[in-house]
Design an enzyme around this catalytic site. Structure first.
Site, PDB file in Angstrom:
ATOM      1  N   SER A  70       0.819  -1.212   0.000  1.00 15.70           N
ATOM      2  CA  SER A  70       0.000   0.000   0.000  1.00 15.70           C
ATOM      3  C   SER A  70       0.851   1.260   0.000  1.00 15.70           C
ATOM      4  CB  SER A  70      -0.922   0.014   1.216  1.00 15.70           C
ATOM      5  OG  SER A  70      -1.693  -1.172   1.267  1.00 15.70           O
ATOM      6  N   GLN A  71       0.211   2.361  -0.392  1.00 16.77           N
ATOM      7  CA  GLN A  71       0.842   3.682  -0.380  1.00 16.77           C
ATOM      8  C   GLN A  71       1.242   4.058   1.057  1.00 16.77           C
ATOM      9  OE1 GLN A  71      -2.078   6.638  -1.189  1.00 16.77           O
ATOM     10  NE2 GLN A  71      -0.610   8.294  -1.354  1.00 16.77           N
TER      11      GLN A  71
END
Ligand code: SAH
Length: 230
Positions: A70-71
């Site tokens: 994920s970011q």
């Protein structure tokens, strides 16, 4: 705490995105403890070799098997929303690379993380041991069932999107604890929500912001059900 030089710009980018989204997420800044954990975990060890140049860019990256790490902003935000700290036992659904589990492990007592793809579970477990994250336990399995043997949890964080909140996860939440989960359609509209369970069991749901996560697989959507295919 030691700060990895590469993470300096990543932390600035997270701070900027937090400020930009402050009216949605209800805070101007994330806790210093969460930011320190983000600064300390070497993200380049959690991305594939050919993505290492981008390890500290504030965006998601492919990790194989159609999945992503994920970011960083989302990892930091979800960790902050979970609100867990020393002494807590946390369940993560969707180990992926193990990065989110490593961030959590710096803040809480124990992290239990479930991953449905066997190869990802094995690689993350090996990686976390090698990097010294001794308080994380990874198991291959379908997160829809949670981890009953280790329940209840002081927080549960789901890093794949489900159309509805799996009931077993709500059941495995301790009174006073919070579940953080993206809810919505696969590759469609999804919202990050928090679900708080009061000591008397009362549930309260809060929508935080729109997100884009890979789908939570398994559950009723996978496998041959009885009576099928005969
Ligand atoms: N937290 C991860 C990112 C996860 S991407 C990280 O820090 O790298 C979402 C992950 O959830 C993928 O690895 C996917 O295989 C896994 N997943 C999807 N459905 C699942 C399920 N039902 N149970 C457990 N893991 C699941």
């Amino acid at each position: 705490m030691a700060m990895l030089p590469d993470s300096v710009q990543m932390l600035r980018d997270i701070e900027a995105e937090v400020r930009y989204t402050r009216f949605l997420i209800g805070r101007d800044a994330l806790s210093p403890q969460v930011m320190a954990a983000m600064a300390a975990v070497p993200r380049h060890h959690f991305v594939p070799q050919d993505e290492r140049d981008y390890a500290y860019v504030n965006g998601p990256l492919p990790i194989g098997w159609g999945q992503t790490i994920s970011q960083p902003y989302i990892v930091a935000l979800m960790t902050d929303l979970l609100g867990c700290g020393p002494g807590d036992r946390v369940l993560e659904i969707g180990t992926g690379s193990g990065y989110q589990a490593a961030v959590l492990s710096r803040l809480v007592d124990r992290v239990f993380s479930l991953e449905i793809v066997p190869q990802l579970a094995a690689a993350a477990a090996e990686r976390l041991v090698r990097l010294g994250y001794a308080n994380v336990t990874v198991r291959q399995g379908d997160g829809h069932a949670g981890w009953p043997e280790e329940a209840p949890f002081d927080g549960i964080l789901v890093t794949a999107a489900a159309p509805a909140i799996p009931p077993a996860l709500v059941a495995q939440l301790r009174g006073g604890a919070r579940l953080v989960i993206p809810v919505g359609q696969p590759y469609g509209h999804q919202e990050l929500v928090t679900l708080d369970k009061a000591d008397d069991g009362t549930l309260s749901l809060t929508k935080v912001l729109d997100v884009a996560f890979v789908p939570l697989t398994g559950g009723l959507s996978s496998g041959r059900r009885d009576g099928e295919g005969r």
